[in-house]
Write a protein that holds these residues in place. Structure first.
Motif, PDB file in Angstrom:
ATOM      1  N   GLU A  96     -51.371 -53.060 -54.027  1.00 46.42           N
ATOM      2  CA  GLU A  96     -51.202 -53.244 -52.584  1.00 46.42           C
ATOM      3  C   GLU A  96     -50.610 -54.613 -52.271  1.00 46.42           C
ATOM      4  O   GLU A  96     -49.751 -54.755 -51.397  1.00 46.42           O
ATOM      5  N   LEU A  97     -51.088 -55.651 -52.961  1.00 44.47           N
ATOM      6  CA  LEU A  97     -50.555 -56.991 -52.727  1.00 44.47           C
ATOM      7  C   LEU A  97     -49.068 -57.072 -53.068  1.00 44.47           C
ATOM      8  O   LEU A  97     -48.311 -57.821 -52.442  1.00 44.47           O
ATOM      9  N   SER A  98     -48.657 -56.301 -54.067  1.00 47.35           N
ATOM     10  CA  SER A  98     -47.251 -56.333 -54.479  1.00 47.35           C
ATOM     11  C   SER A  98     -46.340 -55.633 -53.472  1.00 47.35           C
ATOM     12  O   SER A  98     -45.129 -55.856 -53.470  1.00 47.35           O
ATOM     13  N   LYS A  99     -46.921 -54.783 -52.613  1.00 49.47           N
ATOM     14  CA  LYS A  99     -46.115 -54.074 -51.609  1.00 49.47           C
ATOM     15  C   LYS A  99     -45.927 -54.874 -50.336  1.00 49.47           C
ATOM     16  O   LYS A  99     -45.081 -54.530 -49.502  1.00 49.47           O
ATOM     17  N   VAL A 100     -46.715 -55.931 -50.170  1.00 51.37           N
ATOM     18  CA  VAL A 100     -46.633 -56.734 -48.948  1.00 51.37           C
ATOM     19  C   VAL A 100     -45.346 -57.554 -48.958  1.00 51.37           C
ATOM     20  O   VAL A 100     -45.016 -58.196 -49.963  1.00 51.37           O
ATOM     21  N   ASN A 101     -44.631 -57.526 -47.845  1.00 49.99           N
ATOM     22  CA  ASN A 101     -43.386 -58.295 -47.724  1.00 49.99           C
ATOM     23  C   ASN A 101     -43.717 -59.646 -47.095  1.00 49.99           C
ATOM     24  O   ASN A 101     -43.667 -59.811 -45.879  1.00 49.99           O
ATOM     25  N   TYR A 102     -44.067 -60.612 -47.942  1.00 49.73           N
ATOM     26  CA  TYR A 102     -44.461 -61.922 -47.440  1.00 49.73           C
ATOM     27  C   TYR A 102     -43.255 -62.659 -46.859  1.00 49.73           C
ATOM     28  O   TYR A 102     -42.125 -62.494 -47.348  1.00 49.73           O
ATOM     29  N   PRO A 103     -43.474 -63.501 -45.829  1.00 46.89           N
ATOM     30  CA  PRO A 103     -42.369 -64.337 -45.321  1.00 46.89           C
ATOM     31  C   PRO A 103     -41.814 -65.230 -46.419  1.00 46.89           C
ATOM     32  O   PRO A 103     -42.522 -65.623 -47.345  1.00 46.89           O
ATOM     33  N   ILE A 104     -40.522 -65.546 -46.302  1.00 46.78           N
ATOM     34  CA  ILE A 104     -39.847 -66.312 -47.352  1.00 46.78           C
ATOM     35  C   ILE A 104     -40.537 -67.652 -47.579  1.00 46.78           C
ATOM     36  O   ILE A 104     -40.786 -68.047 -48.719  1.00 46.78           O
TER      37      ILE A 104
ATOM     38  N   TYR B 114     -48.342 -63.838 -68.871  1.00 45.13           N
ATOM     39  CA  TYR B 114     -48.839 -62.609 -68.241  1.00 45.13           C
ATOM     40  C   TYR B 114     -49.009 -62.816 -66.740  1.00 45.13           C
ATOM     41  O   TYR B 114     -48.700 -61.923 -65.937  1.00 45.13           O
ATOM     42  N   GLY B 115     -49.489 -63.999 -66.347  1.00 48.28           N
ATOM     43  CA  GLY B 115     -49.664 -64.288 -64.923  1.00 48.28           C
ATOM     44  C   GLY B 115     -48.351 -64.227 -64.163  1.00 48.28           C
ATOM     45  O   GLY B 115     -48.289 -63.690 -63.048  1.00 48.28           O
ATOM     46  N   PHE B 116     -47.296 -64.777 -64.763  1.00 45.71           N
ATOM     47  CA  PHE B 116     -45.986 -64.705 -64.110  1.00 45.71           C
ATOM     48  C   PHE B 116     -45.570 -63.255 -63.902  1.00 45.71           C
ATOM     49  O   PHE B 116     -45.089 -62.878 -62.827  1.00 45.71           O
ATOM     50  N   LEU B 117     -45.734 -62.438 -64.930  1.00 45.34           N
ATOM     51  CA  LEU B 117     -45.300 -61.043 -64.856  1.00 45.34           C
ATOM     52  C   LEU B 117     -46.168 -60.210 -63.922  1.00 45.34           C
ATOM     53  O   LEU B 117     -45.674 -59.329 -63.214  1.00 45.34           O
ATOM     54  N   ARG B 118     -47.456 -60.497 -63.911  1.00 38.23           N
ATOM     55  CA  ARG B 118     -48.409 -59.662 -63.160  1.00 38.23           C
ATOM     56  C   ARG B 118     -48.525 -60.076 -61.704  1.00 38.23           C
ATOM     57  O   ARG B 118     -48.758 -59.227 -60.832  1.00 38.23           O
ATOM     58  N   PHE B 119     -48.380 -61.377 -61.423  1.00 36.62           N
ATOM     59  CA  PHE B 119     -48.580 -61.875 -60.069  1.00 36.62           C
ATOM     60  C   PHE B 119     -47.271 -62.338 -59.419  1.00 36.62           C
ATOM     61  O   PHE B 119     -46.888 -61.848 -58.362  1.00 36.62           O
ATOM     62  N   SER B 120     -46.615 -63.309 -60.056  1.00 38.64           N
ATOM     63  CA  SER B 120     -45.497 -63.994 -59.398  1.00 38.64           C
ATOM     64  C   SER B 120     -44.296 -63.079 -59.179  1.00 38.64           C
ATOM     65  O   SER B 120     -43.705 -63.072 -58.093  1.00 38.64           O
ATOM     66  N   PHE B 121     -43.906 -62.312 -60.191  1.00 38.96           N
ATOM     67  CA  PHE B 121     -42.691 -61.498 -60.067  1.00 38.96           C
ATOM     68  C   PHE B 121     -42.817 -60.426 -58.987  1.00 38.96           C
ATOM     69  O   PHE B 121     -41.951 -60.330 -58.112  1.00 38.96           O
ATOM     70  N   PRO B 122     -43.847 -59.584 -59.015  1.00 40.76           N
ATOM     71  CA  PRO B 122     -43.909 -58.529 -57.998  1.00 40.76           C
ATOM     72  C   PRO B 122     -44.295 -59.024 -56.607  1.00 40.76           C
ATOM     73  O   PRO B 122     -43.864 -58.441 -55.608  1.00 40.76           O
ATOM     74  N   MET B 123     -45.083 -60.095 -56.512  1.00 37.83           N
ATOM     75  CA  MET B 123     -45.585 -60.545 -55.211  1.00 37.83           C
ATOM     76  C   MET B 123     -44.628 -61.495 -54.506  1.00 37.83           C
ATOM     77  O   MET B 123     -44.553 -61.503 -53.271  1.00 37.83           O
ATOM     78  N   PHE B 124     -43.878 -62.317 -55.287  1.00 40.90           N
ATOM     79  CA  PHE B 124     -43.016 -63.330 -54.678  1.00 40.90           C
ATOM     80  C   PHE B 124     -41.592 -63.225 -55.229  1.00 40.90           C
ATOM     81  O   PHE B 124     -41.070 -64.176 -55.819  1.00 40.90           O
ATOM     82  N   PRO B 125     -40.936 -62.083 -55.064  1.00 38.74           N
ATOM     83  CA  PRO B 125     -39.612 -61.895 -55.687  1.00 38.74           C
ATOM     84  C   PRO B 125     -38.553 -62.849 -55.144  1.00 38.74           C
ATOM     85  O   PRO B 125     -37.687 -63.300 -55.895  1.00 38.74           O
ATOM     86  N   HIS B 126     -38.611 -63.142 -53.834  1.00 43.02           N
ATOM     87  CA  HIS B 126     -37.607 -64.047 -53.275  1.00 43.02           C
ATOM     88  C   HIS B 126     -37.755 -65.442 -53.873  1.00 43.02           C
ATOM     89  O   HIS B 126     -36.761 -66.085 -54.238  1.00 43.02           O
TER      90      HIS B 126
END
Length: 323
Positions: free
Chosen positions: A4-12, A64-76
């Motif tokens: 669910e967190l990965s689907k959220v479109n966070y502001p840039i 693993y943290g980069f792949l699991r958290f940073s990439f899907p949650m903060f792509p921009h």
């Protein structure tokens, strides 16, 4: 819920700050240059089992943290910063290898080489293409096998001599040949000899890096050359050089327990080197899904790094003004 967190479109702007916050944690854990200085001390002071667990498992948690958290949650944010992150990775590769050449403690030498090897891992991950990321994942496995094996070899010889100084060794090929066979295999694997596991990982990483940025990829090759240099220099001093006349150790070769410990690692070195597909096949779908998340949220053709860097600069100015 990570999905669910990965689907959220966070502001840039929020993505940039959150990415940097997560980055502060994961970069220390890796460790990335220039916050790597805890690793050589930790490896040097830890017992052999601690060094093996740290090198084989715990360092990979940052990647693993980069792949699991940073990439899907903060792509921009990932795309804004991927060039600086690639530069940091190449700096770690070259700096780590160069400092490794200067070490006099054999365990500290292998510890500093880990900084260089983990630089290859982050280089592969931040290429943001399938070839590089799969190479980074494979290299995480390879690093755990090779570096863990080298720490085991160091621990075994340390039990006999109670010294880690390279100058205290020499001529091991004449006294403990079975040990030298294993040490030779893992040393060749560490420099990425074709037919061994690290060659495949480094080849994929550099191939992905050339797709991302040719100049940065070209500089990463310097790290490979330095890696060959420090391992060959270490091998010559420990195995081929004349024994230090002031060193009088009762050296005895490996027993069956020690051989049984190292043999499975030798099998993995050659198995992954010859048949890497049996591991890479498990990565394809996951990496494709990860890249789909990154590129769908921030299409590459609409991405403007100049405008995004201006956003970062303005926020840093605002923060400094408030301070």
């Amino acid at each position: 819920d990570m999905l669910e967190l990965s689907k959220v479109n966070y502001p840039i702007e929020l993505q940039l700050w959150l990415f940097l916050a997560f980055f502060a944690a994961f970069a220390v854990k890796m460790p990335m240059f220039p916050i790597h200085t805890w690793l050589p001390d930790a490896h040097t002071e830890a017992p052999t089992a601690g060094s093996v667990i740290l090198a084989g498992i715990l360092l990979k948690m940052g990647a693993y943290g980069f792949l699991r958290f940073s990439f899907p949650m903060f792509p921009h944010a990932v795309k804004v910063l991927f060039i600086p992150l690639l530069i940091l990775s190449v700096t770690a590769i070259i700096y780590g290898a160069y400092v490794t050449l200067m070490q006099k403690d054999i365990k500290r030498l292998i510890a500093y080489s880990s900084v260089s090897h983990m630089g290859f891992v982050t280089l592969g991950l931040f290429t943001l293409n399938q070839t590089g990321i799969e190479g980074g994942l494979l290299q995480m496995i390879n690093h755990g096998i090779i570096t863990g094996a080298l720490f085991l070899c160091i621990g075994m010889i340390y039990e006999r001599t109670h010294t880690r100084m390279i100058e205290d060794y020499g001529g091991l090929s004449k006294t403990i040949p079975v040990y030298v066979v294993f040490f030779t295999i893992f040393s060749l694997a560490a420099i990425g000899l074709p037919g061994m596991n690290a060659f495949v990982g480094e080849f994929l990483i550099i191939s992905g890096a050339f797709k991302a940025n040719m100049v940065i990829a070209a500089f990463s090759i310097i790290g490979i050359v330095l890696g060959v240099t420090y391992m060959a220099w270490l091998y010559y001093r420990v195995v081929l050089n004349e024994m230090n006349p002031n060193s009088k150790y009762n050296l005895y070769d490996l027993d069956w327990r020690e051989i049984a410990t190292l043999v499975p690692l030798v099998v993995l070195v050659f198995l992954i080197g010859v048949k890497p597909g049996f591991l890479l096949s498990y990565m394809h779908i996951s990496v494709e899904h990860l890249l789909e998340q990154v590129h769908t949220n921030v299409p590459l053709e609409t991405f403007n790094i100049h405008d995004s860097m201006n956003v970062i600069i303005e926020h840093v100015k605002e923060l400094l003004w408030r301070v």
